[in-house]
Design a protein around this motif. Structure first.
Motif, PDB file in Angstrom:
ATOM      1  N   PRO A  69      15.899   0.326   7.359  1.00 48.41           N
ATOM      2  CA  PRO A  69      14.544   0.123   7.896  1.00 48.41           C
ATOM      3  C   PRO A  69      13.892   1.455   8.264  1.00 48.41           C
ATOM      4  O   PRO A  69      14.570   2.411   8.635  1.00 48.41           O
ATOM      5  CB  PRO A  69      14.786  -0.698   9.161  1.00 48.41           C
ATOM      6  CG  PRO A  69      16.126  -1.322   8.971  1.00 48.41           C
ATOM      7  CD  PRO A  69      16.928  -0.376   8.144  1.00 48.41           C
ATOM      8  N   GLY A  70      12.568   1.513   8.132  1.00 49.78           N
ATOM      9  CA  GLY A  70      11.828   2.705   8.515  1.00 49.78           C
ATOM     10  C   GLY A  70      11.086   2.474   9.828  1.00 49.78           C
ATOM     11  O   GLY A  70      11.078   1.361  10.346  1.00 49.78           O
ATOM     12  N   ILE A  71      10.413   3.525  10.313  1.00 45.15           N
ATOM     13  CA  ILE A  71       9.743   3.405  11.618  1.00 45.15           C
ATOM     14  C   ILE A  71       8.458   2.566  11.553  1.00 45.15           C
ATOM     15  O   ILE A  71       7.973   2.097  12.574  1.00 45.15           O
ATOM     16  CB  ILE A  71       9.424   4.789  12.244  1.00 45.15           C
ATOM     17  CG1 ILE A  71       8.692   5.681  11.225  1.00 45.15           C
ATOM     18  CG2 ILE A  71      10.679   5.469  12.768  1.00 45.15           C
ATOM     19  CD1 ILE A  71       8.067   6.919  11.845  1.00 45.15           C
ATOM     20  N   SER A  72       7.901   2.392  10.368  1.00 46.89           N
ATOM     21  CA  SER A  72       6.771   1.472  10.199  1.00 46.89           C
ATOM     22  C   SER A  72       7.074   0.611   8.978  1.00 46.89           C
ATOM     23  O   SER A  72       7.989   0.926   8.197  1.00 46.89           O
ATOM     24  CB  SER A  72       5.470   2.241   9.964  1.00 46.89           C
ATOM     25  OG  SER A  72       5.479   2.814   8.663  1.00 46.89           O
ATOM     26  N   ARG A  73       6.280  -0.456   8.808  1.00 43.61           N
ATOM     27  CA  ARG A  73       6.497  -1.339   7.655  1.00 43.61           C
ATOM     28  C   ARG A  73       6.390  -0.552   6.345  1.00 43.61           C
ATOM     29  O   ARG A  73       7.179  -0.748   5.425  1.00 43.61           O
ATOM     30  CB  ARG A  73       5.484  -2.492   7.697  1.00 43.61           C
ATOM     31  CG  ARG A  73       5.643  -3.517   6.594  1.00 43.61           C
ATOM     32  CD  ARG A  73       4.703  -4.695   6.832  1.00 43.61           C
ATOM     33  NE  ARG A  73       4.733  -5.667   5.749  1.00 43.61           N
ATOM     34  CZ  ARG A  73       4.051  -5.538   4.610  1.00 43.61           C
ATOM     35  NH1 ARG A  73       3.292  -4.480   4.411  1.00 43.61           N
ATOM     36  NH2 ARG A  73       4.111  -6.473   3.685  1.00 43.61           N
ATOM     37  N   ARG A 178      -2.158  -0.256   7.154  1.00 40.57           N
ATOM     38  CA  ARG A 178      -2.250  -1.595   7.743  1.00 40.57           C
ATOM     39  C   ARG A 178      -1.784  -2.690   6.789  1.00 40.57           C
ATOM     40  O   ARG A 178      -1.525  -3.808   7.202  1.00 40.57           O
ATOM     41  CB  ARG A 178      -3.690  -1.874   8.189  1.00 40.57           C
ATOM     42  CG  ARG A 178      -4.045  -1.170   9.492  1.00 40.57           C
ATOM     43  CD  ARG A 178      -5.519  -1.196   9.733  1.00 40.57           C
ATOM     44  NE  ARG A 178      -6.204  -0.427   8.677  1.00 40.57           N
ATOM     45  CZ  ARG A 178      -7.456   0.010   8.770  1.00 40.57           C
ATOM     46  NH1 ARG A 178      -8.162  -0.268   9.832  1.00 40.57           N
ATOM     47  NH2 ARG A 178      -8.012   0.703   7.790  1.00 40.57           N
ATOM     48  N   GLY A 179      -1.732  -2.390   5.509  1.00 41.36           N
ATOM     49  CA  GLY A 179      -1.282  -3.394   4.538  1.00 41.36           C
ATOM     50  C   GLY A 179      -0.844  -2.683   3.279  1.00 41.36           C
ATOM     51  O   GLY A 179      -1.418  -1.644   2.930  1.00 41.36           O
ATOM     52  N   SER A 180       0.150  -3.229   2.591  1.00 39.46           N
ATOM     53  CA  SER A 180       0.738  -2.521   1.442  1.00 39.46           C
ATOM     54  C   SER A 180      -0.277  -2.209   0.354  1.00 39.46           C
ATOM     55  O   SER A 180      -0.154  -1.211  -0.344  1.00 39.46           O
ATOM     56  CB  SER A 180       1.883  -3.316   0.826  1.00 39.46           C
ATOM     57  OG  SER A 180       2.199  -4.445   1.558  1.00 39.46           O
ATOM     58  N   SER A 181      -1.300  -3.059   0.200  1.00 39.50           N
ATOM     59  CA  SER A 181      -2.273  -2.789  -0.862  1.00 39.50           C
ATOM     60  C   SER A 181      -3.356  -1.817  -0.410  1.00 39.50           C
ATOM     61  O   SER A 181      -4.039  -1.233  -1.249  1.00 39.50           O
ATOM     62  CB  SER A 181      -2.916  -4.087  -1.352  1.00 39.50           C
ATOM     63  OG  SER A 181      -2.000  -4.754  -2.188  1.00 39.50           O
ATOM     64  N   GLU A 182      -3.497  -1.629   0.894  1.00 38.50           N
ATOM     65  CA  GLU A 182      -4.505  -0.687   1.410  1.00 38.50           C
ATOM     66  C   GLU A 182      -4.252   0.697   0.825  1.00 38.50           C
ATOM     67  O   GLU A 182      -5.149   1.351   0.282  1.00 38.50           O
ATOM     68  CB  GLU A 182      -4.420  -0.630   2.941  1.00 38.50           C
ATOM     69  CG  GLU A 182      -5.371   0.375   3.560  1.00 38.50           C
ATOM     70  CD  GLU A 182      -5.130   0.598   5.055  1.00 38.50           C
ATOM     71  OE1 GLU A 182      -4.056   0.210   5.563  1.00 38.50           O
ATOM     72  OE2 GLU A 182      -6.017   1.163   5.693  1.00 38.50           O
ATOM     73  N   VAL A 183      -2.994   1.125   0.911  1.00 34.78           N
ATOM     74  CA  VAL A 183      -2.622   2.455   0.447  1.00 34.78           C
ATOM     75  C   VAL A 183      -2.791   2.566  -1.075  1.00 34.78           C
ATOM     76  O   VAL A 183      -3.260   3.574  -1.598  1.00 34.78           O
ATOM     77  CB  VAL A 183      -1.206   2.802   0.975  1.00 34.78           C
ATOM     78  CG1 VAL A 183      -0.152   1.922   0.377  1.00 34.78           C
ATOM     79  CG2 VAL A 183      -0.872   4.212   0.751  1.00 34.78           C
ATOM     80  N   ALA A 184      -2.470   1.483  -1.779  1.00 35.68           N
ATOM     81  CA  ALA A 184      -2.611   1.487  -3.238  1.00 35.68           C
ATOM     82  C   ALA A 184      -4.083   1.667  -3.619  1.00 35.68           C
ATOM     83  O   ALA A 184      -4.423   2.512  -4.459  1.00 35.68           O
ATOM     84  CB  ALA A 184      -2.066   0.175  -3.816  1.00 35.68           C
ATOM     85  N   VAL A 185      -4.946   0.908  -2.979  1.00 38.47           N
ATOM     86  CA  VAL A 185      -6.378   0.956  -3.296  1.00 38.47           C
ATOM     87  C   VAL A 185      -6.961   2.323  -2.923  1.00 38.47           C
ATOM     88  O   VAL A 185      -7.718   2.921  -3.689  1.00 38.47           O
ATOM     89  CB  VAL A 185      -7.122  -0.198  -2.564  1.00 38.47           C
ATOM     90  CG1 VAL A 185      -8.627  -0.037  -2.681  1.00 38.47           C
ATOM     91  CG2 VAL A 185      -6.683  -1.544  -3.133  1.00 38.47           C
ATOM     92  N   ASN A 186      -6.562   2.858  -1.755  1.00 41.40           N
ATOM     93  CA  ASN A 186      -7.066   4.160  -1.319  1.00 41.40           C
ATOM     94  C   ASN A 186      -6.715   5.274  -2.295  1.00 41.40           C
ATOM     95  O   ASN A 186      -7.403   6.284  -2.363  1.00 41.40           O
ATOM     96  CB  ASN A 186      -6.513   4.529   0.062  1.00 41.40           C
ATOM     97  CG  ASN A 186      -7.159   3.700   1.151  1.00 41.40           C
ATOM     98  OD1 ASN A 186      -8.132   2.991   0.890  1.00 41.40           O
ATOM     99  ND2 ASN A 186      -6.624   3.763   2.357  1.00 41.40           N
ATOM    100  N   TYR A 187      -5.611   5.089  -3.012  1.00 37.05           N
ATOM    101  CA  TYR A 187      -5.191   6.131  -3.949  1.00 37.05           C
ATOM    102  C   TYR A 187      -5.515   5.765  -5.391  1.00 37.05           C
ATOM    103  O   TYR A 187      -4.906   6.260  -6.328  1.00 37.05           O
ATOM    104  CB  TYR A 187      -3.709   6.468  -3.748  1.00 37.05           C
ATOM    105  CG  TYR A 187      -3.540   7.355  -2.542  1.00 37.05           C
ATOM    106  CD1 TYR A 187      -3.453   8.737  -2.654  1.00 37.05           C
ATOM    107  CD2 TYR A 187      -3.557   6.795  -1.262  1.00 37.05           C
ATOM    108  CE1 TYR A 187      -3.355   9.546  -1.536  1.00 37.05           C
ATOM    109  CE2 TYR A 187      -3.466   7.597  -0.128  1.00 37.05           C
ATOM    110  CZ  TYR A 187      -3.364   8.971  -0.282  1.00 37.05           C
ATOM    111  OH  TYR A 187      -3.281   9.768   0.834  1.00 37.05           O
TER     112      TYR A 187
END
Ligand code: CTP
Ligand code: MG
Length: 222
Positions: A69-73, A178-187
């Motif tokens: 596990p990591g420190i955040s999701r 905040r959500g796994s797809s947030e980071v995908a969309v931002n990049y």
């Protein structure tokens, strides 16, 4: 080859229990085993990585690749992706262990939805009037619910692209996601919205846990 990542590295702070919610025993099974069984039986999933602390691994049914596990999701997701690197899957399907009512249709639906895109995330159309409040006390504005979707898991991503972008993020960037797809969309990844499933709710509070328990009990008496 498609791989699943089951996220079970959280502490469950919004639910009062001495152990994290995903390990609470319900009708003879730790909660996490409900989602794991569906992933194990799904024909579109060839390999499963479980992100889980070592002390809980013995209670899981089945054969897995494990990650810490990591420190955040999002850190937990990155650990899961790294553990799958050697297997180089085409797609990875990320799922919360805290959503025990996931179905094979949900898993296959997000993989199918990702075709022609870089990934797919299930979205439930928002049905209630939705307001934004920046201070939590008064309404700032009403949002256009036609443009709003509540995100769920399982979510599917092109493994190589999603791994590369997560590896490029700093610790503080990973912590802010905040959500796994947030980071995908931002990049710049193109993420399709696929069909959500109202029954695939996440166990967040004690009320959700009671709701799940009553569903399991009812299904056992049929
Ligand atoms: N999760 C994880 N690693 C973290 C945080 C969360 O693998 N560092 C997982 C949880 O175990 C859960 C899923 O992500 O299956 C969804 O997160 P959430 O419902 O927020 O679970 P918790 O973080 O455990 O709960 P809380 O936020 O109430 O503490
Ligand atoms: Mg959390």
């Amino acid at each position: 080859m498609n791989a699943g990542i089951i996220l079970a590295g959280g502490k469950g702070e919004r639910l009062s229990s001495d152990i994290p919610k995903q390990f609470i025993e319900i009708e003879g099974q730790p909660l996490i085993n409900y989602a794991l069984s569906v992933f194990n039986e799904c024909n579109d999933i060839d390999l499963i990585c479980v992100v889980v602390d070592e002390k809980y691994r013995a209670i899981l049914n089945g054969e897995y690749v494990f990650a810490e596990p990591g420190i955040s999701r999002q850190h937990s997701i990155l650990n899961g992706l790294c553990a799958l690197k050697a297997h180089s899957p085409s797609y990875v399907v990320v799922h919360d262990a805290a959503r025990p009512l996931v179905t094979e249709t949900d898993i296959c639906g997000c993989i199918k939805g990702a075709k022609g895109y870089d990934g797919a995330t299930p979205g439930l159309p928002v049905t209630d009037t939705t307001y934004q409040s920046t201070d939590g006390k008064t309404i700032t504005k009403a949002l256009n619910r036609d443009e709003l979707f509540a995100g769920q898991t399982p979510e599917c991503y092109d493994f190589k692209k999603y791994l590369a972008l997560n590896e490029s993020l700093s610790d503080s960037e990973l912590s802010k996601v905040r959500g796994s797809s947030e980071v995908a969309v931002n990049y710049g990844m193109q993420i399709a919205i696929c069909k959500g499933n109202l029954d695939n709710f996440k166990i967040t509070t004690n009320t959700d846990l009671e709701r799940f328990k009553s569903i399991v009990r009812k299904s056992e008496t049929i």
